[in-house]
Design a protein around this motif. Structure first.
Motif, PDB file in Angstrom:
ATOM      1  N   LYS A  75       0.792  -1.276  -0.040  1.00  0.00           N
ATOM      2  CA  LYS A  75      -0.093  -0.063   0.021  1.00  0.00           C
ATOM      3  C   LYS A  75       0.808   1.155  -0.033  1.00  0.00           C
ATOM      4  CE  LYS A  75      -4.365  -1.268   2.224  1.00  0.00           C
ATOM      5  NZ  LYS A  75      -5.398  -0.440   1.310  1.00  0.00           N
ATOM      6  N   PHE A  76       2.229   1.141   0.674  1.00  0.00           N
ATOM      7  CA  PHE A  76       2.789   2.301   0.751  1.00  0.00           C
ATOM      8  C   PHE A  76       3.357   2.694  -0.673  1.00  0.00           C
ATOM      9  CE2 PHE A  76       7.140   4.021   1.511  1.00  0.00           C
ATOM     10  CZ  PHE A  76       6.837   5.134   2.197  1.00  0.00           C
ATOM     11  N   PHE A  77       3.701   1.742  -1.507  1.00  0.00           N
ATOM     12  CA  PHE A  77       4.465   1.994  -2.851  1.00  0.00           C
ATOM     13  C   PHE A  77       3.303   2.531  -4.143  1.00  0.00           C
ATOM     14  CE2 PHE A  77       7.359  -0.477  -0.227  1.00  0.00           C
ATOM     15  CZ  PHE A  77       8.258   0.335  -0.111  1.00  0.00           C
ATOM     16  N   HIS A  78       1.875   2.349  -3.451  1.00  0.00           N
ATOM     17  CA  HIS A  78       1.043   2.487  -4.463  1.00  0.00           C
ATOM     18  C   HIS A  78       0.400   3.959  -4.621  1.00  0.00           C
ATOM     19  CE1 HIS A  78      -2.544   1.517  -7.174  1.00  0.00           C
ATOM     20  NE2 HIS A  78      -1.969   0.334  -7.361  1.00  0.00           N
ATOM     21  N   SER A  79       0.330   4.419  -6.132  1.00  0.00           N
ATOM     22  CA  SER A  79       0.315   5.949  -6.030  1.00  0.00           C
ATOM     23  C   SER A  79      -1.503   6.378  -6.287  1.00  0.00           C
ATOM     24  CB  SER A  79       1.064   6.468  -7.414  1.00  0.00           C
ATOM     25  OG  SER A  79       0.450   5.782  -8.571  1.00  0.00           O
ATOM     26  N   GLY A  80      -2.014   5.133  -6.215  1.00  0.00           N
ATOM     27  CA  GLY A  80      -3.323   5.449  -6.410  1.00  0.00           C
ATOM     28  C   GLY A  80      -3.978   5.014  -8.035  1.00  0.00           C
ATOM     29  N   TYR A  81      -2.854   5.136  -8.906  1.00  0.00           N
ATOM     30  CA  TYR A  81      -2.969   4.794 -10.241  1.00  0.00           C
ATOM     31  C   TYR A  81      -2.098   3.226 -10.383  1.00  0.00           C
ATOM     32  CZ  TYR A  81      -4.854   9.040 -12.010  1.00  0.00           C
ATOM     33  OH  TYR A  81      -5.626   9.957 -12.571  1.00  0.00           O
ATOM     34  N   LEU A 122       1.414   0.720  -8.864  1.00  0.00           N
ATOM     35  CA  LEU A 122       2.485   0.177  -8.038  1.00  0.00           C
ATOM     36  C   LEU A 122       3.669   0.928  -8.359  1.00  0.00           C
ATOM     37  CD1 LEU A 122       3.129  -1.646  -5.536  1.00  0.00           C
ATOM     38  CD2 LEU A 122       3.782  -3.292  -7.103  1.00  0.00           C
ATOM     39  N   ARG A 123       4.589   1.518  -7.688  1.00  0.00           N
ATOM     40  CA  ARG A 123       5.764   2.391  -7.891  1.00  0.00           C
ATOM     41  C   ARG A 123       7.028   1.246  -7.653  1.00  0.00           C
ATOM     42  NH1 ARG A 123       6.127   7.754  -7.459  1.00  0.00           N
ATOM     43  NH2 ARG A 123       8.262   7.362  -8.181  1.00  0.00           N
ATOM     44  N   LYS A 124       7.020   0.591  -8.640  1.00  0.00           N
ATOM     45  CA  LYS A 124       8.140  -0.452  -8.685  1.00  0.00           C
ATOM     46  C   LYS A 124       9.330  -0.113  -8.403  1.00  0.00           C
ATOM     47  CE  LYS A 124       5.488  -4.191 -10.389  1.00  0.00           C
ATOM     48  NZ  LYS A 124       5.327  -5.490 -11.163  1.00  0.00           N
ATOM     49  N   ASP A 125       9.736   1.277  -9.043  1.00  0.00           N
ATOM     50  CA  ASP A 125      10.868   1.911  -9.061  1.00  0.00           C
ATOM     51  C   ASP A 125      11.315   2.272  -7.638  1.00  0.00           C
ATOM     52  OD1 ASP A 125       8.547   3.747  -8.984  1.00  0.00           O
ATOM     53  OD2 ASP A 125       9.987   5.454  -9.678  1.00  0.00           O
ATOM     54  N   ASN A 146       5.642  -4.627 -15.625  1.00  0.00           N
ATOM     55  CA  ASN A 146       6.851  -4.736 -14.916  1.00  0.00           C
ATOM     56  C   ASN A 146       7.775  -3.665 -15.507  1.00  0.00           C
ATOM     57  OD1 ASN A 146       6.791  -6.824 -13.300  1.00  0.00           O
ATOM     58  ND2 ASN A 146       7.148  -8.509 -15.047  1.00  0.00           N
ATOM     59  N   ASN A 147       8.872  -3.327 -14.660  1.00  0.00           N
ATOM     60  CA  ASN A 147       9.830  -2.221 -14.924  1.00  0.00           C
ATOM     61  C   ASN A 147       9.022  -0.673 -14.985  1.00  0.00           C
ATOM     62  OD1 ASN A 147      12.050  -3.777 -15.418  1.00  0.00           O
ATOM     63  ND2 ASN A 147      11.082  -4.385 -17.483  1.00  0.00           N
ATOM     64  N   ASN A 148       7.999  -0.733 -14.105  1.00  0.00           N
ATOM     65  CA  ASN A 148       7.288   0.507 -13.842  1.00  0.00           C
ATOM     66  C   ASN A 148       6.746   1.187 -15.026  1.00  0.00           C
ATOM     67  OD1 ASN A 148       7.194   1.574 -11.515  1.00  0.00           O
ATOM     68  ND2 ASN A 148       7.976   3.518 -12.033  1.00  0.00           N
ATOM     69  N   ILE A 149       6.035   0.246 -15.895  1.00  0.00           N
ATOM     70  CA  ILE A 149       5.265   0.831 -17.357  1.00  0.00           C
ATOM     71  C   ILE A 149       3.766   0.495 -16.827  1.00  0.00           C
ATOM     72  CG2 ILE A 149       4.666   0.468 -19.633  1.00  0.00           C
ATOM     73  CD1 ILE A 149       7.731   1.342 -18.671  1.00  0.00           C
ATOM     74  N   HIS A 150       3.090   1.218 -16.606  1.00  0.00           N
ATOM     75  CA  HIS A 150       1.666   1.262 -15.972  1.00  0.00           C
ATOM     76  C   HIS A 150       0.690   2.158 -16.883  1.00  0.00           C
ATOM     77  CE1 HIS A 150       3.601  -0.358 -12.648  1.00  0.00           C
ATOM     78  NE2 HIS A 150       4.448   0.719 -12.488  1.00  0.00           N
ATOM     79  N   VAL A 151      -0.391   1.466 -17.532  1.00  0.00           N
ATOM     80  CA  VAL A 151      -1.398   2.051 -17.918  1.00  0.00           C
ATOM     81  C   VAL A 151      -2.186   2.669 -16.946  1.00  0.00           C
ATOM     82  CG1 VAL A 151      -3.461   2.027 -19.495  1.00  0.00           C
ATOM     83  CG2 VAL A 151      -1.406   0.831 -20.183  1.00  0.00           C
ATOM     84  N   ILE A 152      -2.446   4.098 -16.720  1.00  0.00           N
ATOM     85  CA  ILE A 152      -3.047   4.500 -15.845  1.00  0.00           C
ATOM     86  C   ILE A 152      -4.441   5.112 -16.051  1.00  0.00           C
ATOM     87  CG2 ILE A 152      -0.987   5.071 -14.272  1.00  0.00           C
ATOM     88  CD1 ILE A 152      -1.218   7.770 -15.553  1.00  0.00           C
ATOM     89  N   ASN A 153      -4.790   5.262 -17.291  1.00  0.00           N
ATOM     90  CA  ASN A 153      -6.032   5.762 -17.769  1.00  0.00           C
ATOM     91  C   ASN A 153      -6.473   5.264 -19.139  1.00  0.00           C
ATOM     92  OD1 ASN A 153      -8.534   7.212 -17.540  1.00  0.00           O
ATOM     93  ND2 ASN A 153      -7.603   8.850 -18.423  1.00  0.00           N
ATOM     94  N   SER A 185      17.191   6.048 -11.123  1.00  0.00           N
ATOM     95  CA  SER A 185      16.258   5.520 -10.050  1.00  0.00           C
ATOM     96  C   SER A 185      15.419   6.385  -9.307  1.00  0.00           C
ATOM     97  CB  SER A 185      17.077   4.546  -9.392  1.00  0.00           C
ATOM     98  OG  SER A 185      17.666   5.296  -8.657  1.00  0.00           O
ATOM     99  N   ALA A 186      14.258   6.050  -8.699  1.00  0.00           N
ATOM    100  CA  ALA A 186      13.524   6.983  -7.756  1.00  0.00           C
ATOM    101  C   ALA A 186      14.201   7.654  -6.895  1.00  0.00           C
ATOM    102  CB  ALA A 186      12.326   6.224  -7.308  1.00  0.00           C
ATOM    103  N   ASN A 187      13.953   8.926  -6.603  1.00  0.00           N
ATOM    104  CA  ASN A 187      14.552   9.421  -5.414  1.00  0.00           C
ATOM    105  C   ASN A 187      13.914   8.901  -4.028  1.00  0.00           C
ATOM    106  OD1 ASN A 187      15.782  11.262  -3.591  1.00  0.00           O
ATOM    107  ND2 ASN A 187      14.386  13.098  -4.396  1.00  0.00           N
TER     108      ASN A 187
END
Length: 343
Positions: A136-142, A144-147, A216-223, A303-305
């Motif tokens: 849950k901590f790594f989910h942006s609402g759209y 999962l922030r795998k980065d 995977n690799n932080n590619i996500h369709v968000i809409n 990589s993510a900050n």
């Protein structure tokens, strides 16, 4: 901004922050702590000493924060039987799991709001649900922030290396503070005028009707909308997303693909757009798309900050052996995060 923390009774914090400290173990430990700005005592309690420490969240626009207590025991070796019982009863699974989520605050892009969970949420997690609970901590609402998950693992592994290499301190009831940027500052890709293929041609996980897609690799369709427009947040592994898209559309003979790339990162005015149109999706789309993203600015490939800092040192004691309880907790936390990343 500076944040004040109580130093505890044993003064270990003052030793690690002592400007004259020459202990290589403690000097290495500084890398994983908030920066130090001296001490302070309140006028009403001059015998109480506080550390003035860095506000780790200061550089983030929408900081997502999680506090995780590490170790198999949250009581020190000199705790009374009553104290031990009190601590064990708070979270009986501490010894088995090796860590406890004390709370989290997560920014959701979709609602422009924060979701907050307190310590009761963490204590409700079991061995079977702890992975989903932490995810849950790594989910942006759209998506999962795998980065962020991957960057967090690397940070924890560095702390684990320090614990594996030292035999002079044991930590009890100490925590790791996780912080990452929750606002949308990543590159955004818009695929316009794309009609999803028939169900039989859609790859696993690709749905219509506005469902969230995750790759995977932080590619996500968000809409996705009724007219077929798709918005995707992109980090690494662009070819995998477009390979899936090409696979979905390979049976169709007439299509037009419009690609617009915008870097939304604050302070970066770089912007580019290009259009790739083909009458036949016959294998040439992917190479052309890769040419576009080959020239992305370097900062989009990093990589993510993420910040992971050790905090809360009221119960640190001298030792002649490795801190096996803390090491166990770190390893188990890494395993859980790795499972989140892999799945």
């Amino acid at each position: 901004m500076q944040v004040l923390f109580w130093t505890g009774s044993n003064g270990v914090e003052l030793q690690v922050y002592d400007p004259d400290c020459c202990d290589s173990i403690l000097l290495e430990l500084r890398k994983y702590l908030p920066k130090y700005f001296g001490v302070w005592s309140p006028p009403t309690a001059p015998n109480d000493t506080y550390l003035k420490l860095e506000d780790v969240t200061r550089k983030f626009n929408k900081p997502c924060i999680m506090d995780v207590k590490i170790g198999q025991k949250s009581y020190d070796p000199y705790a009374s039987a009553e104290k031990i019982q009190q601590q064990v009863s708070k979270y009986p699974l501490m010894e088995e799991i090796g860590f406890l989520v004390l709370g989290m605050r997560v920014y959701h892009i979709s609602s422009d709001s924060y979701e907050t969970q307190n310590q009761h949420y963490g204590r409700s997690l079991t061995k079977e649900t702890v992975k989903d609970g932490i995810s849950k901590f790594f989910h942006s609402g759209y998506c999962l922030r795998k980065d962020v998950v991957a960057a967090s693992i690397r940070k924890i592994e560095k702390i684990l290396e320090w614990f594996e290499g030292q035999t002079q301190l044991n930590f009890y009831a100490s925590s790791l503070l996780f912080v990452y940027e929750g606002s949308c500052q990543a590159t955004t890709v818009r695929l316009s005028d794309v009609t999803l293929a028939e169900k039989r041609g859609v790859p696993k996980g690709l749905l219509s009707g506005g469902d969230v897609l995750e790759y995977n690799n932080n590619i996500h369709v968000i809409n996705s909308t009724e007219n077929g427009k798709i918005e995707a947040s992109v980090s690494k592994g662009l070819s995998k997303f477009y390979a899936l898209h090409k696979k979905a559309c390979s049976k169709r003979h007439h299509s037009q693909l419009s690609l617009k790339v915008e870097n939304l990162e604050q302070g970066n005015v770089w912007k580019s757009s290009t259009c790739i149109a083909q009458e036949h999706l016959n294998g040439n789309v992917l190479p052309q798309l890769e040419k576009v993203f080959y020239h992305l600015p370097a900062e989009t490939k990093e990589s993510a900050n993420v910040e992971v800092r050790m905090i809360d040192f009221a119960h640190v004691f001298p030792s002649s052996a490795k801190d096996e309880g803390y090491i166990y907790g770190l390893k188990n936390l890494i395993t859980v995060l790795q499972n989140i990343l892999d799945n």
